[in-house]
Design a protein around this motif. Structure first.
Motif, PDB file in Angstrom:
ATOM      1  N   ASN A 134       0.815  -1.219   0.000  1.00  0.00           N
ATOM      2  CA  ASN A 134       0.000   0.000   0.000  1.00  0.00           C
ATOM      3  C   ASN A 134       0.849   1.270   0.000  1.00  0.00           C
ATOM      4  O   ASN A 134       0.349   2.350   0.324  1.00  0.00           O
ATOM      5  N   SER A 135       2.117   1.140  -0.348  1.00  0.00           N
ATOM      6  CA  SER A 135       3.016   2.302  -0.344  1.00  0.00           C
ATOM      7  C   SER A 135       3.344   2.734  -1.762  1.00  0.00           C
ATOM      8  O   SER A 135       3.209   1.949  -2.715  1.00  0.00           O
ATOM      9  N   PHE A 136       3.793   3.992  -1.858  1.00  0.00           N
ATOM     10  CA  PHE A 136       4.141   4.551  -3.162  1.00  0.00           C
ATOM     11  C   PHE A 136       5.387   5.411  -2.984  1.00  0.00           C
ATOM     12  O   PHE A 136       5.489   6.160  -2.008  1.00  0.00           O
ATOM     13  N   PRO A 137       6.347   5.318  -3.902  1.00  0.00           N
ATOM     14  CA  PRO A 137       7.579   6.113  -3.765  1.00  0.00           C
ATOM     15  C   PRO A 137       7.285   7.604  -3.655  1.00  0.00           C
ATOM     16  O   PRO A 137       6.518   8.158  -4.448  1.00  0.00           O
ATOM     17  N   HIS A 187       5.350   8.707   1.410  1.00  0.00           N
ATOM     18  CA  HIS A 187       5.484   7.946   2.651  1.00  0.00           C
ATOM     19  C   HIS A 187       4.332   8.263   3.609  1.00  0.00           C
ATOM     20  O   HIS A 187       3.977   9.423   3.813  1.00  0.00           O
ATOM     21  N   GLY A 188       3.760   7.211   4.175  1.00  0.00           N
ATOM     22  CA  GLY A 188       2.696   7.376   5.157  1.00  0.00           C
ATOM     23  C   GLY A 188       1.301   7.356   4.575  1.00  0.00           C
ATOM     24  O   GLY A 188       0.324   7.264   5.328  1.00  0.00           O
ATOM     25  N   MET A 189       1.182   7.461   3.259  1.00  0.00           N
ATOM     26  CA  MET A 189      -0.136   7.440   2.634  1.00  0.00           C
ATOM     27  C   MET A 189      -0.556   5.996   2.340  1.00  0.00           C
ATOM     28  O   MET A 189       0.267   5.159   1.964  1.00  0.00           O
ATOM     29  N   ASP A 190      -1.830   5.720   2.533  1.00  0.00           N
ATOM     30  CA  ASP A 190      -2.363   4.378   2.297  1.00  0.00           C
ATOM     31  C   ASP A 190      -2.922   4.309   0.879  1.00  0.00           C
ATOM     32  O   ASP A 190      -4.026   4.794   0.605  1.00  0.00           O
ATOM     33  N   ALA A 228      -1.535   0.605  -5.536  1.00  0.00           N
ATOM     34  CA  ALA A 228      -1.367   1.653  -6.552  1.00  0.00           C
ATOM     35  C   ALA A 228      -0.048   1.491  -7.300  1.00  0.00           C
ATOM     36  O   ALA A 228      -0.005   1.596  -8.532  1.00  0.00           O
ATOM     37  N   PHE A 229       1.015   1.226  -6.571  1.00  0.00           N
ATOM     38  CA  PHE A 229       2.323   1.111  -7.211  1.00  0.00           C
ATOM     39  C   PHE A 229       2.410  -0.149  -8.064  1.00  0.00           C
ATOM     40  O   PHE A 229       2.981  -0.140  -9.154  1.00  0.00           O
ATOM     41  N   VAL A 230       1.821  -1.233  -7.578  1.00  0.00           N
ATOM     42  CA  VAL A 230       1.818  -2.480  -8.348  1.00  0.00           C
ATOM     43  C   VAL A 230       1.016  -2.312  -9.634  1.00  0.00           C
ATOM     44  O   VAL A 230       1.379  -2.838 -10.682  1.00  0.00           O
ATOM     45  N   ALA A 231      -0.085  -1.569  -9.552  1.00  0.00           N
ATOM     46  CA  ALA A 231      -0.887  -1.289 -10.747  1.00  0.00           C
ATOM     47  C   ALA A 231      -0.073  -0.488 -11.759  1.00  0.00           C
ATOM     48  O   ALA A 231      -0.137  -0.743 -12.971  1.00  0.00           O
ATOM     49  N   LEU A 232       0.710   0.475 -11.269  1.00  0.00           N
ATOM     50  CA  LEU A 232       1.575   1.249 -12.159  1.00  0.00           C
ATOM     51  C   LEU A 232       2.617   0.357 -12.818  1.00  0.00           C
ATOM     52  O   LEU A 232       2.866   0.473 -14.030  1.00  0.00           O
ATOM     53  N   MET A 233       3.217  -0.547 -12.052  1.00  0.00           N
ATOM     54  CA  MET A 233       4.192  -1.494 -12.616  1.00  0.00           C
ATOM     55  C   MET A 233       3.556  -2.332 -13.722  1.00  0.00           C
ATOM     56  O   MET A 233       4.164  -2.575 -14.774  1.00  0.00           O
ATOM     57  N   THR A 234       2.323  -2.764 -13.468  1.00  0.00           N
ATOM     58  CA  THR A 234       1.627  -3.593 -14.459  1.00  0.00           C
ATOM     59  C   THR A 234       1.367  -2.811 -15.738  1.00  0.00           C
ATOM     60  O   THR A 234       1.544  -3.330 -16.850  1.00  0.00           O
ATOM     61  N   TRP A 239      12.471  -1.422  -5.932  1.00  0.00           N
ATOM     62  CA  TRP A 239      11.936  -0.577  -4.860  1.00  0.00           C
ATOM     63  C   TRP A 239      10.904  -1.348  -4.038  1.00  0.00           C
ATOM     64  O   TRP A 239      10.897  -1.264  -2.798  1.00  0.00           O
ATOM     65  N   GLU A 240      10.060  -2.100  -4.703  1.00  0.00           N
ATOM     66  CA  GLU A 240       9.032  -2.862  -3.992  1.00  0.00           C
ATOM     67  C   GLU A 240       9.673  -3.887  -3.068  1.00  0.00           C
ATOM     68  O   GLU A 240       9.245  -4.072  -1.925  1.00  0.00           O
ATOM     69  N   TRP A 241      10.718  -4.560  -3.544  1.00  0.00           N
ATOM     70  CA  TRP A 241      11.436  -5.521  -2.714  1.00  0.00           C
ATOM     71  C   TRP A 241      12.042  -4.827  -1.495  1.00  0.00           C
ATOM     72  O   TRP A 241      11.961  -5.343  -0.380  1.00  0.00           O
ATOM     73  N   SER A 242      12.678  -3.677  -1.716  1.00  0.00           N
ATOM     74  CA  SER A 242      13.337  -2.982  -0.606  1.00  0.00           C
ATOM     75  C   SER A 242      12.312  -2.549   0.435  1.00  0.00           C
ATOM     76  O   SER A 242      12.571  -2.613   1.646  1.00  0.00           O
ATOM     77  N   HIS A 243      11.130  -2.112  -0.017  1.00  0.00           N
ATOM     78  CA  HIS A 243      10.081  -1.732   0.927  1.00  0.00           C
ATOM     79  C   HIS A 243       9.541  -2.944   1.656  1.00  0.00           C
ATOM     80  O   HIS A 243       9.273  -2.895   2.868  1.00  0.00           O
ATOM     81  N   PHE A 244       9.380  -4.046   0.956  1.00  0.00           N
ATOM     82  CA  PHE A 244       8.881  -5.276   1.572  1.00  0.00           C
ATOM     83  C   PHE A 244       9.871  -5.778   2.621  1.00  0.00           C
ATOM     84  O   PHE A 244       9.482  -6.237   3.696  1.00  0.00           O
ATOM     85  N   ILE A 245      11.157  -5.693   2.322  1.00  0.00           N
ATOM     86  CA  ILE A 245      12.188  -6.131   3.260  1.00  0.00           C
ATOM     87  C   ILE A 245      12.289  -5.169   4.441  1.00  0.00           C
ATOM     88  O   ILE A 245      12.472  -5.586   5.588  1.00  0.00           O
ATOM     89  N   GLY A 246      12.144  -3.858   4.162  1.00  0.00           N
ATOM     90  CA  GLY A 246      12.261  -2.868   5.233  1.00  0.00           C
ATOM     91  C   GLY A 246      11.086  -2.869   6.186  1.00  0.00           C
ATOM     92  O   GLY A 246      11.241  -2.616   7.383  1.00  0.00           O
ATOM     93  N   GLY A 247       9.889  -3.140   5.675  1.00  0.00           N
ATOM     94  CA  GLY A 247       8.708  -3.220   6.526  1.00  0.00           C
ATOM     95  C   GLY A 247       8.085  -1.878   6.855  1.00  0.00           C
ATOM     96  O   GLY A 247       8.507  -0.827   6.369  1.00  0.00           O
TER      97      GLY A 247
END
Length: 256
Positions: free
Chosen positions: A89-92, A95-98, A102-108, A153-161
Motif C-alpha cells: 500500500n506504499s508509493f515512492p 510515505h505514510g499514505m495508504d 497503486a504502485f503495483v498497478a503502475l508497474m503492471t 523498490w518494492e522488494w526494498s520496501h517489503f524487506i524494510g517493513g
C-alpha cells in the motif's frame, strides 16, 4: 540394374521440390525452426511457472484468511495470510499514505505498455524499417528497465517493513520480511514472494538483455544484411510471454 534404377529414383526424389506440409525441408505451418524452438521453450517455461503458482495456491488455501466480519481491527499476524491491500500500500515519495496496490498497478501498466512497443518493433521489422525498429526497441528497453527498478523498490520496501513493525514472542519489534521471519504473516508468504517474483524478474532482466542486443544488432545493420528481422520477432514472443506471466503473478499475489 535394379540397384541403379533405385539410386536414380532416389536422386530424382531429392531434386524434386517439396510441397507437403510435413516434408523434411519445409517449415511446418510456415514457422521457422527458430520460432518453433522458442515456442517449445516458452511452453516448458509455462509449465514451470504453473507449478510455482499452483504451489502458492495450495499453500495459500491451507492458511486462514483475516475475517473482516469479526469486527476486529486488522493487524499483521502469523495466524492468518497477509492481506495484499495492507502489505502493498506504499508509493515512492508518498510515505505514510495508504494507497493499496497503486504502485503495483503502475508497474503492471508499464509492462503492458512495453508489450505494445514490442508489437510495434516487430511490425516495423516486417516493413524492414530500421529506424522504427530502433525506436520501438529503445522504448521497450526503457519500459522493461523501469519495471525492474520498480520491482527493486518494492522488494526494498517489503524487506524494510512498516514503521510500526510487529512485536515478536520475545518482546522485540521486527520490521519487514526475509526468508526466516515475516512481519506481515506466515514466513511462507515471504518465501514464495521472493522466489516467484524474483524468478519472474530474472526473466524480465534476461528479456531486457536480449532487447539491448537486438537494438545494437539493428543499429549495426545485422538484420538488414540477413534480409529479415525474425530475431526481433522471436525476442518479441519471449517478451509477450513474460508480460502474460506477470498477469498471473499479479493475480495470485496481489488480488487473491
Amino acid at each position: 540394374m535394379a540397384i541403379s534404377q533405385a539410386a536414380t529414383q532416389h536422386a530424382a526424389t531429392l531434386d524434386t521440390p517439396r510441397s507437403g506440409p510435413w516434408d523434411g525441408g519445409n517449415e511446418p505451418f510456415k514457422a521457422s525452426y527458430g520460432k518453433l524452438m522458442m515456442w517449445f521453450f516458452l511452453l516448458s517455461d509455462a509449465f514451470t511457472f504453473a507449478a510455482f503458482l499452483t504451489t502458492y495456491g495450495l499453500i495459500r488455501h491451507r492458511h486462514a484468511a483475516f475475517d473482516a466480519a469479526s469486527g476486529k481491527a486488522f493487524e499483521f499476524s502469523s495466524a492468518y495470510w497477509p492481506v495484499p491491500d495492507k502489505v502493498f500500500n506504499s508509493f515512492p515519495g508518498l510515505h505514510g499514505m495508504d494507497l493499496p496496490l497503486a504502485f503495483v498497478a503502475l508497474m503492471t501498466m508499464i509492462l503492458i505498455f512495453s508489450s505494445v512497443t514490442m508489437v510495434l518493433a516487430v511490425e516495423a521489422g516486417h516493413r524492414m524499417d530500421k529506424k522504427d525498429v530502433q525506436k520501438w526497441l529503445l522504448w521497450t528497453i526503457l519500459f522493461g528497465a523501469t519495471f525492474l527498478a520498480s520491482q527493486a523498490w518494492e522488494w526494498s520496501h517489503f524487506i524494510g517493513g512498516t514503521d510500526e513493525g510487529t512485536r515478536m514472542a520475545d518482546g522485540t519489534i521486527f520490521h519487514g520480511a526475509n526468508l526466516t521471519m515475516n512481519q506481515y504473516g506466515p514466513v511462507l508468504f515471504a518465501d514464495l514472494f521472493f522466489f516467484i517474483t524474483g524468478f519472474h524478474g530474472t526473466h524480465v532482466f534476461s528479456g531486457v538483455c536480449l532487447l539491448v542486443w537486438a537494438f545494437i544488432a539493428t543499429t549495426n545493420g545485422t538484420f538488414e544484411k540477413r534480409g529479415h528481422y525474425e530475431m526481433v520477432e522471436k525476442i518479441g514472443l519471449y517478451w509477450h510471454f513474460v508480460d502474460l506471466v506477470w498477469v498471473f503473478v499479479f493475480t495470485f499475489f496481489y488480488l487473491v
